[in-house]
Scaffold this motif. Structure first.
Motif, PDB file in Angstrom:
ATOM      1  N   ILE A  47      -1.942 -16.570 -46.590  1.00 12.25           N
ATOM      2  CA  ILE A  47      -0.573 -16.907 -46.458  1.00 12.25           C
ATOM      3  C   ILE A  47      -0.437 -17.870 -47.549  1.00 12.25           C
ATOM      4  O   ILE A  47       0.652 -18.564 -47.758  1.00 12.25           O
ATOM      5  CB  ILE A  47      -0.489 -17.496 -44.925  1.00 12.25           C
ATOM      6  N   SER A  48      -1.244 -18.643 -47.947  1.00 13.88           N
ATOM      7  CA  SER A  48      -1.281 -19.866 -48.851  1.00 13.88           C
ATOM      8  C   SER A  48      -0.679 -19.374 -50.331  1.00 13.88           C
ATOM      9  O   SER A  48      -0.229 -20.215 -51.229  1.00 13.88           O
ATOM     10  CB  SER A  48      -2.480 -20.516 -49.212  1.00 13.88           C
ATOM     11  N   ILE A  49      -0.973 -18.016 -50.610  1.00 15.78           N
ATOM     12  CA  ILE A  49      -0.234 -17.511 -51.916  1.00 15.78           C
ATOM     13  C   ILE A  49       1.262 -17.611 -51.991  1.00 15.78           C
ATOM     14  O   ILE A  49       1.750 -17.824 -52.809  1.00 15.78           O
ATOM     15  CB  ILE A  49      -0.997 -16.005 -52.126  1.00 15.78           C
ATOM     16  N   PRO A  50       1.751 -16.904 -51.142  1.00 16.80           N
ATOM     17  CA  PRO A  50       3.312 -16.980 -51.129  1.00 16.80           C
ATOM     18  C   PRO A  50       3.795 -18.566 -51.019  1.00 16.80           C
ATOM     19  O   PRO A  50       4.959 -18.722 -51.077  1.00 16.80           O
ATOM     20  CB  PRO A  50       3.805 -16.060 -50.021  1.00 16.80           C
ATOM     21  N   LEU A  51       2.794 -19.433 -50.316  1.00 12.71           N
ATOM     22  CA  LEU A  51       3.610 -20.692 -49.881  1.00 12.71           C
ATOM     23  C   LEU A  51       3.654 -21.430 -51.353  1.00 12.71           C
ATOM     24  O   LEU A  51       4.556 -22.083 -51.486  1.00 12.71           O
ATOM     25  CB  LEU A  51       2.211 -21.439 -49.157  1.00 12.71           C
ATOM     26  N   GLY A  95       4.493 -19.208 -37.527  1.00 13.58           N
ATOM     27  CA  GLY A  95       4.390 -20.048 -38.817  1.00 13.58           C
ATOM     28  C   GLY A  95       4.415 -18.910 -39.867  1.00 13.58           C
ATOM     29  O   GLY A  95       5.351 -19.147 -40.965  1.00 13.58           O
ATOM     30  N   MET A  96       3.758 -17.954 -39.915  1.00 16.02           N
ATOM     31  CA  MET A  96       3.734 -16.971 -41.096  1.00 16.02           C
ATOM     32  C   MET A  96       5.213 -16.219 -41.001  1.00 16.02           C
ATOM     33  O   MET A  96       5.662 -15.927 -42.128  1.00 16.02           O
ATOM     34  CB  MET A  96       2.679 -16.095 -40.639  1.00 16.02           C
ATOM     35  N   LEU A  97       5.412 -15.897 -39.904  1.00 15.46           N
ATOM     36  CA  LEU A  97       6.983 -15.275 -40.031  1.00 15.46           C
ATOM     37  C   LEU A  97       8.073 -16.156 -40.322  1.00 15.46           C
ATOM     38  O   LEU A  97       9.021 -15.485 -40.919  1.00 15.46           O
ATOM     39  CB  LEU A  97       7.109 -14.624 -38.677  1.00 15.46           C
ATOM     40  N   LEU A 124       7.827 -10.480 -48.586  1.00 12.58           N
ATOM     41  CA  LEU A 124       6.912  -9.175 -48.135  1.00 12.58           C
ATOM     42  C   LEU A 124       5.435  -9.530 -48.072  1.00 12.58           C
ATOM     43  O   LEU A 124       4.722  -8.840 -47.137  1.00 12.58           O
ATOM     44  CB  LEU A 124       7.036  -8.018 -49.286  1.00 12.58           C
ATOM     45  N   PHE A 125       4.941 -10.537 -48.806  1.00  7.76           N
ATOM     46  CA  PHE A 125       3.519 -10.845 -48.853  1.00  7.76           C
ATOM     47  C   PHE A 125       3.200 -11.296 -47.522  1.00  7.76           C
ATOM     48  O   PHE A 125       2.103 -11.291 -46.864  1.00  7.76           O
ATOM     49  CB  PHE A 125       3.186 -11.608 -50.253  1.00  7.76           C
ATOM     50  N   ALA A 126       3.927 -12.576 -47.355  1.00  3.43           N
ATOM     51  CA  ALA A 126       3.871 -13.153 -46.098  1.00  3.43           C
ATOM     52  C   ALA A 126       3.719 -12.187 -44.770  1.00  3.43           C
ATOM     53  O   ALA A 126       3.127 -12.468 -43.949  1.00  3.43           O
ATOM     54  CB  ALA A 126       4.866 -14.447 -45.849  1.00  3.43           C
ATOM     55  N   LEU A 127       5.008 -11.231 -45.017  1.00  2.74           N
ATOM     56  CA  LEU A 127       5.074 -10.386 -43.682  1.00  2.74           C
ATOM     57  C   LEU A 127       3.849  -9.440 -43.307  1.00  2.74           C
ATOM     58  O   LEU A 127       3.343  -9.336 -42.393  1.00  2.74           O
ATOM     59  CB  LEU A 127       6.220  -9.432 -43.890  1.00  2.74           C
ATOM     60  N   GLY A 128       3.158  -9.015 -44.606  1.00  6.40           N
ATOM     61  CA  GLY A 128       2.036  -8.155 -44.717  1.00  6.40           C
ATOM     62  C   GLY A 128       0.870  -9.122 -43.884  1.00  6.40           C
ATOM     63  O   GLY A 128       0.028  -8.444 -43.061  1.00  6.40           O
ATOM     64  N   VAL A 129       0.735 -10.234 -44.302  1.00  3.41           N
ATOM     65  CA  VAL A 129      -0.340 -11.471 -43.916  1.00  3.41           C
ATOM     66  C   VAL A 129      -0.064 -11.416 -42.399  1.00  3.41           C
ATOM     67  O   VAL A 129      -0.933 -11.090 -41.600  1.00  3.41           O
ATOM     68  CB  VAL A 129      -0.376 -12.655 -44.481  1.00  3.41           C
TER      69      VAL A 129
END
Length: 449
Positions: A241-245, A299-301, A404-409
């Motif tokens: 999740i820190s990648i899209p952050l 938090g991720m969503l 989409l990256f965050a949604l996948g995580v």
């Protein structure tokens, strides 16, 4: 026994300047790079590489602190020297016109700055009597410093009140964000802060005479916790999740400057920090009612929602503001709750290592990859981040990637994370001190950015 108010006041000033310096140039650095390096091939990659310098330095910061400040010299003296030398590098960086040189100088600067994030915590804890009560009061001044730096650079408080300090000093009335003035400003404050640090309460090395362990410094002792399936899922999710952050910290300011707020964008970016403070206060309330898993998932969503707002509605000022304001949910619900989860899962003798490992995965490795990814992605879609037309045309393509990256995580986390042991525990809201817990180990702009 409570500490002397004078000491707390001096430590609060320390924390204010610590984060004022960082926020003063870091938030607007993307806009500045778009201006001075316009026409350069791979401009989006240049921006990503420039922001990645603080992640590289963050990976090495525990080693520097462990080798020097913890064993040989007083923390306040190391802090002073780092900021005085850092002032010179920021001043030099303000005159650079070649991308490669700028990136290397910023790496050198952050190699000095990132260790001081741990040093100011060490100085605080060593000189206060009741950390649980007194440290949050000191640490919140760091967030205030970051917010104020945004107001000063934007020369306004959310467009309501003008604060033209930089125009008074420089005589420049044009967009301060696109000039080197924020770098010069941070350099001057860094020099003042460095000299001030020599006067801080003496903080002798806490590990003097103890053998240095690289494994311990990087938190790798906590690797044994990965044998627990839920902790392993949590750790991978934290990294991923820190990648899209990274997309938010590197590109949001130039995005909102182009589509909504112009030269006032740094001021409106401070809404994110205001939201962060609010939701930190509310964490105990939500944690009792939602539990760890749903807090982390929300938090991720929230990251997905924020990026979808940016990408689908770049022309809507109100929705852009909502996207910025989601920072409190994005950061606090995942990262602060995550630190609380780590503290609960790790045995007492591994808690410090586990928090260090969490930081290594997130602010180090995850955001490092994210900064390189956002640069590659921006150039792949030929994003022109310097103009309103460029952002309106490329916003959806650019922001859909981290959404989409965050949604996948989030989906992966929902399916595989079922920590019944933690979820079944009764969470005592009164006993939680999220600001204190989240601040003792943090090393990133996520805290205040």
């Amino acid at each position: 026994m409570n500490s002397d108010r004078y000491v707390i006041s001096r430590l609060s000033i320390m924390m204010f300047m610590q984060f004022f310096i960082w926020g003063g140039f870091f938030v607007v650095m993307g806009v500045y790079l778009l201006e001075i390096f316009q026409g350069e091939e791979g401009l989006n990659t240049i921006i990503g590489q420039a922001y990645a310098t603080h992640n590289w330095a963050g990976l090495l910061a525990p080693v520097i602190v462990g080798l020097i400040a913890d064993r040989y010299f007083n923390a306040e003296r190391v802090n002073a020297v780092c900021h005085i030398l850092g002032a010179g590098l920021l001043w030099y960086a303000a005159g650079i016109t070649e991308p490669g040189v700028f990136i290397w100088v910023m790496l050198a600067y952050f190699m000095l700055y990132m260790p001081t994030l741990a040093l100011v915590n060490a100085i605080s804890f060593a000189n206060i009597g009741d950390p649980d009560k007194e440290f949050p009061k000191i640490r919140v001044w760091g967030t205030i410093g970051w917010i104020v730096s945004g107001f000063v650079v934007a020369q306004t408080i959310l467009g309501w009140v003008e604060v033209p300090f930089l125009t008074w000093f420089t005589g420049i009335e044009s967009n301060i964000q696109t000039t080197s003035i924020p770098l010069y400003m941070s350099a001057i404050i860094s020099l003042i802060y460095g000299l001030y640090s020599f006067t801080l309460p003496k903080t002798p090395p806490s590990e003097k005479g103890k053998k240095f362990s690289l494994k311990e410094a990087l938190g790798l002792d906590a690797l044994k916790l990965l044998t627990n399936k839920n902790f392993a899922v949590f750790s991978f999710s934290s990294f991923a999740i820190s990648i899209p952050l990274a997309f938010y910290y590197a590109r949001t300011n130039d995005f909102v400057a182009a589509v909504a707020f112009g030269e006032q964008s740094a001021s409106f970016m401070a809404i994110g920090q205001m939201s962060e403070v609010l939701f930190m206060i509310l964490i105990p309330f939500f944690l009792v009612r939602l539990g760890v898993k749903w807090m982390l998932l929300v938090g991720m969503l929230a990251w997905t929602a924020r990026y979808l707002l940016f990408g689908a509605f770049p022309e809507s000022v109100s929705l852009v503001i909502i996207g910025i304001a989601l920072h409190g949910v994005c950061y606090d619900f995942f990262f602060v709750t995550g630190q609380l989860y780590v503290d609960k899962k790790a045995p007492k003798n591994l808690r410090a290592s586990a928090q260090g490992f969490f930081n290594l995965l997130t602010y180090g490795a995850g955001m490092l990859i994210g900064n390189y990814l956002l640069g590659w992605w921006g150039d792949s879609i030929s994003l022109d981040g310097s103009t309103e037309a460029g952002w309106l045309e490329g916003a959806f393509q650019f922001w859909i990637m981290p959404a989409l990256f965050a949604l996948g995580v989030a989906i992966m986390f929902f399916i595989f994370f079922w920590d019944d042991e933690v979820e079944a525990e009764t969470l005592d809201a009164e006993g939680l001190s999220p600001i204190s817990d989240s601040s003792t180990e943090e090393i990133s702009p996520g805290t205040v950015g």
